[in-house]
Structure formats: C-alpha cells, structure tokens
Write a protein that holds these residues in place. Structure first.
Motif, PDB file in Angstrom:
ATOM      1  N   SER A   1       0.806  -1.227   0.000  1.00 31.92           N
ATOM      2  CA  SER A   1       0.000   0.000   0.000  1.00 31.92           C
ATOM      3  C   SER A   1       0.837   1.273   0.000  1.00 31.92           C
ATOM      4  O   SER A   1       0.704   2.130   0.874  1.00 31.92           O
ATOM      5  CB  SER A   1      -0.974  -0.029   1.185  1.00 31.92           C
ATOM      6  N   VAL A   2       1.668   1.373  -1.016  1.00 36.67           N
ATOM      7  CA  VAL A   2       2.584   2.508  -1.127  1.00 36.67           C
ATOM      8  C   VAL A   2       1.851   3.756  -1.622  1.00 36.67           C
ATOM      9  O   VAL A   2       0.700   3.684  -2.061  1.00 36.67           O
ATOM     10  CB  VAL A   2       3.738   2.189  -2.099  1.00 36.67           C
ATOM     11  N   ASN A   3       2.522   4.863  -1.567  1.00 38.40           N
ATOM     12  CA  ASN A   3       1.947   6.119  -2.035  1.00 38.40           C
ATOM     13  C   ASN A   3       2.618   6.538  -3.331  1.00 38.40           C
ATOM     14  O   ASN A   3       3.829   6.413  -3.485  1.00 38.40           O
ATOM     15  CB  ASN A   3       2.139   7.186  -0.964  1.00 38.40           C
TER      16      ASN A   3
ATOM     17  N   PHE B   1     -12.085   6.464   2.741  1.00 41.06           N
ATOM     18  CA  PHE B   1     -11.624   5.510   1.721  1.00 41.06           C
ATOM     19  C   PHE B   1     -11.596   4.101   2.317  1.00 41.06           C
ATOM     20  O   PHE B   1     -11.995   3.133   1.679  1.00 41.06           O
ATOM     21  CB  PHE B   1     -10.225   5.895   1.222  1.00 41.06           C
ATOM     22  N   ASP B   2     -11.139   4.015   3.547  1.00 39.01           N
ATOM     23  CA  ASP B   2     -11.080   2.697   4.169  1.00 39.01           C
ATOM     24  C   ASP B   2     -12.471   2.117   4.393  1.00 39.01           C
ATOM     25  O   ASP B   2     -12.683   0.912   4.241  1.00 39.01           O
ATOM     26  CB  ASP B   2     -10.291   2.766   5.487  1.00 39.01           C
ATOM     27  N   LEU B   3     -13.409   2.966   4.751  1.00 38.86           N
ATOM     28  CA  LEU B   3     -14.777   2.465   4.970  1.00 38.86           C
ATOM     29  C   LEU B   3     -15.390   2.017   3.635  1.00 38.86           C
ATOM     30  O   LEU B   3     -16.034   0.968   3.569  1.00 38.86           O
ATOM     31  CB  LEU B   3     -15.625   3.536   5.654  1.00 38.86           C
TER      32      LEU B   3
ATOM     33  N   ILE C   1      -7.296  -8.357   6.442  1.00 44.46           N
ATOM     34  CA  ILE C   1      -6.075  -8.149   7.216  1.00 44.46           C
ATOM     35  C   ILE C   1      -5.352  -6.915   6.691  1.00 44.46           C
ATOM     36  O   ILE C   1      -5.150  -6.778   5.486  1.00 44.46           O
ATOM     37  CB  ILE C   1      -5.178  -9.397   7.090  1.00 44.46           C
ATOM     38  N   TYR C   2      -4.995  -6.015   7.586  1.00 46.79           N
ATOM     39  CA  TYR C   2      -4.312  -4.781   7.201  1.00 46.79           C
ATOM     40  C   TYR C   2      -2.917  -4.779   7.791  1.00 46.79           C
ATOM     41  O   TYR C   2      -2.774  -4.895   9.013  1.00 46.79           O
ATOM     42  CB  TYR C   2      -5.050  -3.563   7.743  1.00 46.79           C
ATOM     43  N   VAL C   3      -1.910  -4.647   6.950  1.00 48.91           N
ATOM     44  CA  VAL C   3      -0.535  -4.664   7.444  1.00 48.91           C
ATOM     45  C   VAL C   3       0.064  -3.259   7.317  1.00 48.91           C
ATOM     46  O   VAL C   3       0.414  -2.825   6.217  1.00 48.91           O
ATOM     47  CB  VAL C   3       0.313  -5.684   6.653  1.00 48.91           C
TER      48      VAL C   3
ATOM     49  N   ARG D   1       1.845   2.911  14.112  1.00 45.84           N
ATOM     50  CA  ARG D   1       1.299   4.257  14.304  1.00 45.84           C
ATOM     51  C   ARG D   1      -0.125   4.395  13.775  1.00 45.84           C
ATOM     52  O   ARG D   1      -0.837   5.320  14.127  1.00 45.84           O
ATOM     53  CB  ARG D   1       2.218   5.295  13.634  1.00 45.84           C
ATOM     54  N   GLN D   2      -0.529   3.450  12.939  1.00 46.88           N
ATOM     55  CA  GLN D   2      -1.895   3.542  12.414  1.00 46.88           C
ATOM     56  C   GLN D   2      -2.890   2.726  13.248  1.00 46.88           C
ATOM     57  O   GLN D   2      -4.043   2.531  12.833  1.00 46.88           O
ATOM     58  CB  GLN D   2      -1.925   3.083  10.949  1.00 46.88           C
ATOM     59  N   ALA D   3      -2.439   2.253  14.397  1.00 53.42           N
ATOM     60  CA  ALA D   3      -3.297   1.378  15.215  1.00 53.42           C
ATOM     61  C   ALA D   3      -4.627   2.059  15.561  1.00 53.42           C
ATOM     62  O   ALA D   3      -5.695   1.445  15.440  1.00 53.42           O
ATOM     63  CB  ALA D   3      -2.561   0.950  16.478  1.00 53.42           C
ATOM     64  N   LEU D   4      -4.573   3.314  15.972  1.00 50.13           N
ATOM     65  CA  LEU D   4      -5.806   4.001  16.365  1.00 50.13           C
ATOM     66  C   LEU D   4      -6.732   4.157  15.155  1.00 50.13           C
ATOM     67  O   LEU D   4      -7.941   3.938  15.260  1.00 50.13           O
ATOM     68  CB  LEU D   4      -5.492   5.362  16.997  1.00 50.13           C
ATOM     69  N   HIS D   5      -6.132   4.519  14.028  1.00 42.00           N
ATOM     70  CA  HIS D   5      -6.943   4.662  12.812  1.00 42.00           C
ATOM     71  C   HIS D   5      -7.754   3.393  12.555  1.00 42.00           C
ATOM     72  O   HIS D   5      -8.962   3.443  12.323  1.00 42.00           O
ATOM     73  CB  HIS D   5      -6.048   4.977  11.610  1.00 42.00           C
ATOM     74  N   PHE D   6      -7.079   2.241  12.604  1.00 40.81           N
ATOM     75  CA  PHE D   6      -7.799   1.008  12.289  1.00 40.81           C
ATOM     76  C   PHE D   6      -8.814   0.648  13.368  1.00 40.81           C
ATOM     77  O   PHE D   6      -9.912   0.184  13.058  1.00 40.81           O
ATOM     78  CB  PHE D   6      -6.821  -0.131  11.997  1.00 40.81           C
TER      79      PHE D   6
HETATM   80  N1  ARG Z   1      -0.847   4.358   1.940  1.00 40.15           N
HETATM   81  C1  ARG Z   1      -0.881   4.249   3.369  1.00 40.15           C
HETATM   82  C2  ARG Z   1       0.452   4.742   3.949  1.00 40.15           C
HETATM   83  O1  ARG Z   1       1.447   4.746   3.274  1.00 40.15           O
HETATM   84  C3  ARG Z   1      -1.109   2.849   3.871  1.00 40.15           C
HETATM   85  C4  ARG Z   1      -2.461   2.258   3.512  1.00 40.15           C
HETATM   86  C5  ARG Z   1      -2.790   1.060   4.345  1.00 40.15           C
HETATM   87  N2  ARG Z   1      -4.033   0.458   4.007  1.00 40.15           N
HETATM   88  C6  ARG Z   1      -5.234   0.977   4.268  1.00 40.15           C
HETATM   89  N3  ARG Z   1      -6.292   0.329   3.851  1.00 40.15           N
HETATM   90  N4  ARG Z   1      -5.382   2.066   4.973  1.00 40.15           N
HETATM   91  O2  ARG Z   1       0.474   5.082   5.114  1.00 40.15           O
END
Ligand code: ARG
Length: 588
Positions: free
Chosen positions: A125-127, A327-329, A345-347, A351-356
């Motif tokens: 899930s790169v940018n 977007f996630d929803l 499953i989200y890897v 730091r994104q723990a709260l978001h999920f």
């Molecule tokens: N593009 C996001 C980042 O680099 C990660 C996305 C992870 N997946 C998701 N469904 N939010 O931080």
C-alpha cells in the motif's frame, strides 16, 4: 500426527470426565516438555479438572493414564509426575508410521482447513510519487508472507495494494509534472527517464513548499484537485501516467524482493472515488453521522482524546472532501460485499493502530459490512532502527532508500558466498548472492516479533551462524551436497525411514511440526513463529548430522533411511522458506 494424537487424548480425557459426570467441550492443552526425558508430550488436565470432578488430581491422572496405556500402538510409556502431570512417550512405530506417510504425501501440509475463509490481505500500500520507505518494506514483506501462508492452508487470498493515489498530493504532483510530461512527449523521451520516482518525489516536495508560500499556487492545486475529482480527461491522463512511472520503480523492488504483488492487485484509493458518496449515505442511514464544525463525523463512546473529549472519525470534511478513513470504509464495503471477504487483514506500522481501531468500530457500529462476523485485523509492526537505536537513516540523516539497501545486501552477500565457495561460477555466485542477500534482509525482519522495533545490522543478518536466512539456506545446500556425494537425486529419492538413534527420532518429530507452525502463523499472523520453527529444525538437523553418519553408514537400510530423513528436512526447509518468500540455492 499431532492432530490425531491430540484428538485421541481429547477423547480419552472427555471419557474420563464423563465418568465423573462432566461434559467437557473445551480443548485440552498438549505441551511439549522442554526436556525429552519427561516424555514427548505432557498434559496437566488431571490438575485442571480435579476440582470439577471432586477427585484428587493423582487419582484422576491414574484413570486417564490407564486409558492412555491401553493405546499401545501410540505410547511406549505413560507416567504421572509431580502433583498430577501426565507424561507420554510415543512409540517409535507410531512416529515411523506417520513420518513415512508424510514422506509419501504429495503435499507437505496435510492440514485441510476446516473452514475455507476468503481473505483480503491489504499490504505494501505505497503512495504514488513517494519513494517506498522502510515502513513499506516491512508491510510488503510481512503481508506477502501472511498471504502465502493463509493461501497454503487452502483459503482463497485476495491481495490488495491500497495505493495512496488520490487526493491533494496527486493534484500537486500533476501541477508540477505537467510541463515536464508535455515536453518529454514532444521530444519523444520516455517518462521513466525524465521522471524517475526520486524526481517525482522532489516535485511533490517543491509543490508543498510553493503552496505554503504562494496562496495562488495553492489555489491552482486545489482547482486541479476539483477537476481531477470531476473526471477531467486530461488531468486523469496525466494522473495515470504519473501513477505508472511511480509504480514502475515499485515493481522493480517487488521483483527483487520476490514479492507476489502485481498490477492486478492494485486497488488504490482512486478506485473508491465513486463509492465515497454512497458510503457516506449508508453511514447516515445508521443515524450515527453527526455534524461537528461543518464536518460529518461519527463519534463512538470508546474513543476519547487524552483530555477525555469525544474523538471523531471524520467521514466528510467541511469542504466536502473525504478523509483517509472514508476511503477505508468504502474499501471495507467493497471487500466484504463485492470480493466476499470474511477476513480482512491490514498490514501497516503501529502508528496507524488508532486509525484502524476507529474504522473497524465505525464499520461495525454503522453496519456497512456485508456480514457482521467478518474478521477485521490490523497487523501492526514496529520500526527498523539503525545501530544507534534511532529510526534507520542515512549518514546525512535522510530516509534510507530501499533500493540502495537491497543492493548493498546483495553486494555483501556476494562476498560471503565468494569466501565460502570460491569454486562456484561467476554466474552462480551472483545468483546465490541475490538469494542470500535478499533472503537475509527479509528473514532478519520476519524473525522478529513484529510488534518490536529491531536494529538493522548487515553483519548480523548475513552471518552463517545463528537464526539467519544464510544459516537456513546453508543447511539446505548442505543436504543437497550430501545427495550429490551419494549420487542420488533429491527430486526423486524415496526410502523407508526408521528410527535407529535418538537424534533421528527427534528430527522426525520436528519435521512433523511444520504444519503446526504454519497454522499458528495463519491464525496469529506472526511470521516469526515459522522462522523459529525453521531455525530449530536446522539445529535439530545439525545434531542429527553430527551424531548419525550418513555417507559412511554401513547398514544400507539405515543409510537409506537417513538419506530420506535428510531429504525431508530439506523439503521442509525449502517449503517453509518459500512461504517466507525466500529462495533456496542448492549450492552455496
Ligand atoms: N498508503 C498508506 C500509507 O502509506 C497505507 C495504507 C494502508 N491500508 C489501508 N487500507 N489504509 O500510510
């Protein structure tokens, strides 16, 4: 074997409990004593159930033991220790029986999953227009292993690369890249040449700075965004071109990393752009959408700020724009309704723990999932640290570029290979160096409990001793070389295995533990369990090889059996490493 064994023990215990008037439906815990002297397996059920049965543990243990002892084909000895532990010693015959069955099995994993669970794994899930950083490295490696492992157990896996490819940053890059793209097209120069990922990243940074300084630029970028979102053909065309040049670099890294992601797995944020309004509508229906300072939010009781104030999940901003969470929803709706996922499953890094936590809770509370029983799991991981215990940076303080890191690993591995086996051809050396260098980086990462930070050290990960990829690869290569010396083919060899020494017994049991390690990774999503298993297997193999002569064994049937045990060790190593996405050379 373990499965059948546990079933047998479970039945016996349930029988004994039934005699005491107790219906048991909980699974019993079968342990492996640290010291084999205390048996191959032990259970503490007698102590656990003594109270419920109103029976002293020793007496209850004796009743269980009596039934276990009757299973003479399974156990050579069953004994009671201490306050009521039951220790079981397997018969050699039963080990040989199951081991030979495994040898003859086409598949090394015999576990058919009880219930097939269609699973989405969201990883890497790169940018777009940003270079992959080490956080994406971990997501890519860990997610790839989890996908392979879950798939190996018979579950359909849908890989999803949730690219950050939509929104203001993209508009800003388009704004800066537009003239460059136009010129390149006029000159007939390839975009990859004029706009490599590093260049795109620079453009993004420059745009950010310009937007800050000059409100006119910021306005223009905003206009670009609105037009892009409205589907302006020209802007969409530029957007697509930028995405492709950016991803070209990412795919080079995936290929080098031996990661299975392809273009077909790309479902970036842009994919959901036309589903966002619907998602908001759906959330509205739940009655949980509240306006707060112009923004549409969901407030859930379980989320409070440090000061104790309610913490919103912002679904739609006051300017009508959407957030990362939206977007996630939308993706959750798509994945559960359209892709039929029962497990998602989200890897991503920790730091994104709260978001999920927030989006999972929001999805459940608003009822937007296709099925309330869908499992949503965030697989967080720690950071990669430099030798100074600070997040890994280059000497000049910049983020380490993945491509450079991988190249250095391969270069260093070349030296290791060259030293170990100078006789290999140049081509072989290069090939092995690639497998070893990349394997070392991946394994050093995967063998850590993923929640922890770890210190990145080339020297440690490339060591030929210890819990490293080169150590495991070397064990594999060593067995291949035994076969070359014995003039036998590893691909077709087959002989009956039998036990003539304790080290053989130990190794055979260890080989049969693979499945358990794989199931554990699929359940708890912790790849280090498989790494530890493979390491223990190699250590076990070393003691076997020290004590049990293979090549010079006089008894031909024992020699054949030992070769079979060697080959099963090799197959197990290769299978496990393949699940980790690590290649195994036959010579090194
Ligand atoms: N593009 C996001 C980042 O680099 C990660 C996305 C992870 N997946 C998701 N469904 N939010 O931080």
């Amino acid at each position: 074997m373990k499965k059948q064994l546990i079933q047998l023990i479970q039945n016996i215990i349930n029988q004994v409990l039934k005699n005491h008037g107790i219906e048991n439906d909980s699974a019993i815990d079968v342990q492996t004593p640290p010291d084999r002297k205390n048996g191959d397996f032990s259970i503490n059920a007698a102590m656990k159930f003594a109270k419920a049965c109103k029976c002293p543990p020793q007496k209850l243990a004796a009743e269980i033991v009596a039934l276990l002892e009757a299973e003479t084909q399974w156990f050579s000895k069953v004994s009671i220790a201490g306050p009521g532990f039951i220790n079981m010693y397997l018969s050699d015959e039963i080990i040989e029986k199951y081991f030979n069955e495994l040898c003859n099995n086409k598949n090394i994993l015999t576990a058919a999953v009880n219930e097939v669970v269609p699973t989405v794994v969201d990883y890497s899930s790169v940018n777009i227009a940003k270079q992959m950083h080490v956080g994406h490295l971990r997501s890519t490696i860990i997610g790839d292993v989890l996908s392979r492992v879950i798939e190996a157990l018979g579950n359909p896996v849908i890989r999803q690369n949730h690219l950050g490819d939509w929104g203001l940053p993209m508009a800003m890059v388009i704004y800066k890249a537009e003239p460059i793209i136009r010129k390149a097209e006029k000159d007939g120069v390839s975009l990859e040449e004029v706009l490599p990922l590093a260049e795109l990243e620079k453009l993004y940074k420059a745009a950010t700075a310009e937007c800050k300084e000059d409100p006119k630029v910021a306005d223009t970028c905003h206009e670009y965004l609105v037009k892009l979102q409205q589907g302006d053909k020209e802007l969409l065309d530029l957007w697509k071109k930028i995405t492709r040049v950016s991803m070209a670099e990412v795919y080079r890294i995936y290929r080098l990393l031996n990661v299975k992601l392809t273009e077909a797995d790309e479902r970036g944020e842009s994919f959901y752009r036309d589903m966002l309004a619907d998602t908001v509508e759906e959330i509205k229906k739940s009655g949980l959408l509240k306006e707060d300072a112009g923004a549409q939010c969901v407030f859930l009781d379980e989320f409070k700020s440090k000061e104790g104030n309610p913490l919103p999940v912002i679904i739609q901003k006051s300017d009508g724009g959407y957030n990362y969470a939206t977007f996630d929803l939308a993706a959750m709706r798509f994945r559960t309704h359209k892709l039929g996922a029962k497990r998602v499953i989200y890897v991503t890094d920790a730091r994104q723990a709260l978001h999920f936590k927030q989006v999972f809770a929001t999805a459940r509370a608003t009822g937007i999932l296709a099925d309330p029983n869908v499992k949503l799991e965030h697989v967080p991981f720690g950071s990669i640290l430099g030798e100074d215990n600070k997040p890994l940076k280059t000497r000049s303080g910049e983020n380490v570029k993945l491509a450079e890191l991988l190249k250095e690993a391969v270069d260093r591995a070349y030296n290791v290979v060259n030293e170990k086996n100078p006789k290999l051809s140049e081509e072989q050396k290069k090939d092995v160096a690639r497998m070893v260098g990349i394997g070392a980086i991946k394994y050093a990462d995967l063998s850590q409990n993923r929640n922890n930070d770890y210190v990145f050290s080339f020297d440690r990960m490339l060591a030929l001793n210890g819990n490293t990829a080169p150590y495991l690869q070397y064990a594999h290569a060593r067995i291949c070389s035994i076969f070359r010396k014995a003039n036998e083919s590893i691909d077709t060899y087959s002989a009956k295995a039998k036990i003539s020494a304790p080290e053989e017994r130990e190794l055979m049991l260890k080989i049969m533990d693979l499945e358990q390690a794989v199931v554990s990774v699929a359940t708890d999503l912790r790849p280090h369990v498989l790494c530890n298993y493979l390491y223990e297997l190699s250590v076990c193999f070393s003691s076997f090889y020290d004590k049990c002569s293979v090549m010079n064994c006089e008894d031909s049937s024992i020699k054949a059996s030992r070769l079979e045990i060697c080959n099963m060790t090799r197959k197990t190593l290769a299978y496990g490493l393949n699940l980790l996405g690590i290649e195994v050379p036959r010579e090194m």
